[in-house]
Design a protein around this motif. Sequence first.
Motif, mmCIF file in Angstrom:
data_model
loop_
_atom_site.group_PDB
_atom_site.id
_atom_site.type_symbol
_atom_site.label_atom_id
_atom_site.label_comp_id
_atom_site.label_asym_id
_atom_site.label_seq_id
_atom_site.Cartn_x
_atom_site.Cartn_y
_atom_site.Cartn_z
ATOM 1 N N TRP A 110 12.467 29.048 40.642
ATOM 2 C CA TRP A 110 13.400 29.939 39.944
ATOM 3 C C TRP A 110 13.092 31.418 40.232
ATOM 4 O O TRP A 110 13.371 32.287 39.418
ATOM 5 C CB TRP A 110 13.402 29.719 38.436
ATOM 6 C CG TRP A 110 13.070 28.356 37.907
ATOM 7 C CD1 TRP A 110 12.384 28.075 36.763
ATOM 8 C CD2 TRP A 110 13.427 27.076 38.439
ATOM 9 N NE1 TRP A 110 12.268 26.732 36.568
ATOM 10 C CE2 TRP A 110 12.896 26.075 37.575
ATOM 11 C CE3 TRP A 110 14.126 26.653 39.563
ATOM 12 C CZ2 TRP A 110 13.049 24.709 37.805
ATOM 13 C CZ3 TRP A 110 14.271 25.278 39.801
ATOM 14 C CH2 TRP A 110 13.745 24.339 38.924
ATOM 15 N N ASP A 111 12.558 31.713 41.389
ATOM 16 C CA ASP A 111 12.134 33.075 41.745
ATOM 17 C C ASP A 111 12.696 33.386 43.125
ATOM 18 O O ASP A 111 12.162 32.933 44.139
ATOM 19 C CB ASP A 111 10.608 33.161 41.736
ATOM 20 C CG ASP A 111 10.076 34.541 42.110
ATOM 21 O OD1 ASP A 111 10.862 35.403 42.529
ATOM 22 O OD2 ASP A 111 8.851 34.737 41.990
ATOM 23 N N GLU A 126 19.454 28.050 29.290
ATOM 24 C CA GLU A 126 18.765 29.256 29.748
ATOM 25 C C GLU A 126 18.175 29.062 31.139
ATOM 26 O O GLU A 126 18.195 29.985 31.967
ATOM 27 C CB GLU A 126 17.672 29.655 28.761
ATOM 28 C CG GLU A 126 18.203 30.272 27.473
ATOM 29 C CD GLU A 126 19.059 31.510 27.746
ATOM 30 O OE1 GLU A 126 18.651 32.357 28.566
ATOM 31 O OE2 GLU A 126 20.152 31.615 27.148
ATOM 32 N N LEU A 127 17.657 27.868 31.411
ATOM 33 C CA LEU A 127 17.090 27.608 32.737
ATOM 34 C C LEU A 127 18.171 27.708 33.813
ATOM 35 O O LEU A 127 17.953 28.322 34.866
ATOM 36 C CB LEU A 127 16.428 26.234 32.768
ATOM 37 C CG LEU A 127 15.676 25.867 34.055
ATOM 38 C CD1 LEU A 127 14.513 24.916 33.739
ATOM 39 C CD2 LEU A 127 16.588 25.213 35.101
ATOM 40 N N HIS A 145 20.950 29.351 33.664
ATOM 41 C CA HIS A 145 21.335 30.763 33.788
ATOM 42 C C HIS A 145 20.362 31.491 34.721
ATOM 43 O O HIS A 145 20.778 32.240 35.616
ATOM 44 C CB HIS A 145 21.334 31.423 32.403
ATOM 45 C CG HIS A 145 21.682 32.872 32.439
ATOM 46 N ND1 HIS A 145 22.956 33.333 32.679
ATOM 47 C CD2 HIS A 145 20.916 33.981 32.271
ATOM 48 C CE1 HIS A 145 22.967 34.649 32.655
ATOM 49 N NE2 HIS A 145 21.738 35.068 32.410
ATOM 50 N N LYS A 146 19.083 31.242 34.532
ATOM 51 C CA LYS A 146 18.062 31.842 35.401
ATOM 52 C C LYS A 146 18.185 31.311 36.820
ATOM 53 O O LYS A 146 18.026 32.050 37.807
ATOM 54 C CB LYS A 146 16.667 31.560 34.836
ATOM 55 C CG LYS A 146 15.534 32.215 35.614
ATOM 56 C CD LYS A 146 14.194 31.970 34.934
ATOM 57 C CE LYS A 146 13.072 32.697 35.669
ATOM 58 N NZ LYS A 146 11.757 32.502 35.010
ATOM 59 N N TYR A 147 18.490 30.028 36.918
ATOM 60 C CA TYR A 147 18.626 29.400 38.235
ATOM 61 C C TYR A 147 19.749 30.048 39.043
ATOM 62 O O TYR A 147 19.586 30.374 40.226
ATOM 63 C CB TYR A 147 18.905 27.907 38.061
ATOM 64 C CG TYR A 147 18.832 27.123 39.352
ATOM 65 C CD1 TYR A 147 17.617 26.621 39.799
ATOM 66 C CD2 TYR A 147 19.970 26.879 40.115
ATOM 67 C CE1 TYR A 147 17.531 25.903 40.975
ATOM 68 C CE2 TYR A 147 19.895 26.172 41.291
ATOM 69 C CZ TYR A 147 18.673 25.682 41.723
ATOM 70 O OH TYR A 147 18.595 24.984 42.907
ATOM 71 N N ALA A 153 20.974 33.022 38.662
ATOM 72 C CA ALA A 153 20.611 34.400 38.968
ATOM 73 C C ALA A 153 19.636 34.485 40.137
ATOM 74 O O ALA A 153 19.572 35.516 40.828
ATOM 75 C CB ALA A 153 19.999 35.071 37.736
ATOM 76 N N ASN A 154 18.877 33.414 40.378
ATOM 77 C CA ASN A 154 17.892 33.408 41.460
ATOM 78 C C ASN A 154 18.323 32.567 42.652
ATOM 79 O O ASN A 154 17.520 32.300 43.548
ATOM 80 C CB ASN A 154 16.546 32.923 40.929
ATOM 81 C CG ASN A 154 15.844 33.990 40.112
ATOM 82 O OD1 ASN A 154 15.141 34.846 40.642
ATOM 83 N ND2 ASN A 154 16.051 33.956 38.803
ATOM 84 N N ARG A 196 24.615 31.207 45.983
ATOM 85 C CA ARG A 196 25.411 31.887 44.965
ATOM 86 C C ARG A 196 26.635 32.494 45.641
ATOM 87 O O ARG A 196 26.524 33.268 46.596
ATOM 88 C CB ARG A 196 24.572 32.984 44.283
ATOM 89 C CG ARG A 196 25.327 33.805 43.230
ATOM 90 C CD ARG A 196 25.610 32.990 41.979
ATOM 91 N NE ARG A 196 26.374 33.739 41.007
ATOM 92 C CZ ARG A 196 25.856 34.323 39.920
ATOM 93 N NH1 ARG A 196 24.546 34.247 39.691
ATOM 94 N NH2 ARG A 196 26.618 34.964 39.068
ATOM 95 N N THR A 249 6.889 24.512 34.287
ATOM 96 C CA THR A 249 7.934 25.409 34.797
ATOM 97 C C THR A 249 9.237 24.665 35.036
ATOM 98 O O THR A 249 10.316 25.154 34.707
ATOM 99 C CB THR A 249 7.479 26.058 36.115
ATOM 100 O OG1 THR A 249 6.227 26.726 35.906
ATOM 101 C CG2 THR A 249 8.508 27.062 36.614
#
Length: 334
Positions: free
Chosen positions: A34-35, A82-83, A85-87, A89-90, A120, A252
């Motif tokens: 996720w980074d 939330e995960l 959403h982060k996914y 974004a990354n 994305r 994680t």
Amino acid sequence: MGDISSHTKNTDTAITTMGKKVKVGAVQAEPAWWDLEGSVNKVISLIETAGKDGVNVLGFPEVFVPGYPWSIWTVDSFSNGELIHKYMANSLKRVSPEMDRIREAVKKAGIFVVLGYSERAGASVYIAQSFIDPTGQIVLHRRKIKPTGVERAIWGDGQADSLVNVFDSPQFGKIGGLNCWEHLQPLLRYHEYSQGVEIHVASWPYFCEDAEGVPHHIKADTNRSATQFMALEGACFVLLATQILTNEHRETVKIGEFPGMKSPGGGFAMIFAPDGAPLVKPIPAGEEGILTADIDLSAIDYAKQMIDVVGHYSRPDLLSLNVNKEAAKHVHYI
């Protein structure tokens, strides 16, 4: 990531028939979960390692950027909100500074890369593969035609343009690619064979060999066998690239105590010959590395003397495939 070069494995016996010689590599490694920046750095590091080792064609796992979110199968969608959403974004944009860095690394290494990543595009994501040639250009781009099961709640479908999944590289032959259970779609495989694939990149997430209490079809040996069958059926070299999971990142990925995902483990990378034979010794399931093999593309002719499913071993007068090559459009202007 550690010293990835120390885990590079070479074929014991290279195929020695006269023809085009190519050194191929299949990645088995843990994503930078996720980074996006960390993922790009890791991709570049693996490309640099492969380039120094003389690899010509390198295959990456499915959605290596930014990793496969297995918790979509084990946790309800609200808890995953939330995960995801982060996914998103990354996830990596095909046209972006991050992709430019990867393309530059490929150019510097002078190799051909099939990169698996979560793409994305606007407000959507897709399970994508970009084919990047030694000049750093994306010469072919495709998306998984039909995400599997609950993947459909996260990623969109690829359109007809993603059916073109083989690129004819002047240096290294005809290179193709599919993601995960696309290898279980017989018409999709057949269409790839019709494009003359010689080196196929099979991009996978992580699956465990000795998983208990889970369906057999999500075990590593089952999906390795499916990939091996593609080498046999298509009479092509196959690079099976996979992710792994370490204990450090179990929390994680929110995998919990799901019995099918043990750590460290999940890796089942391999390189197969056109007759289905494994060409290398596997890396241990929980370790990172790049499997490499020196191959000769003329070996394909020996396999196809026996089995050419889009040639002499076919009956198009009885069985044939219809293909729609036109991508659907969301908006039509008249």
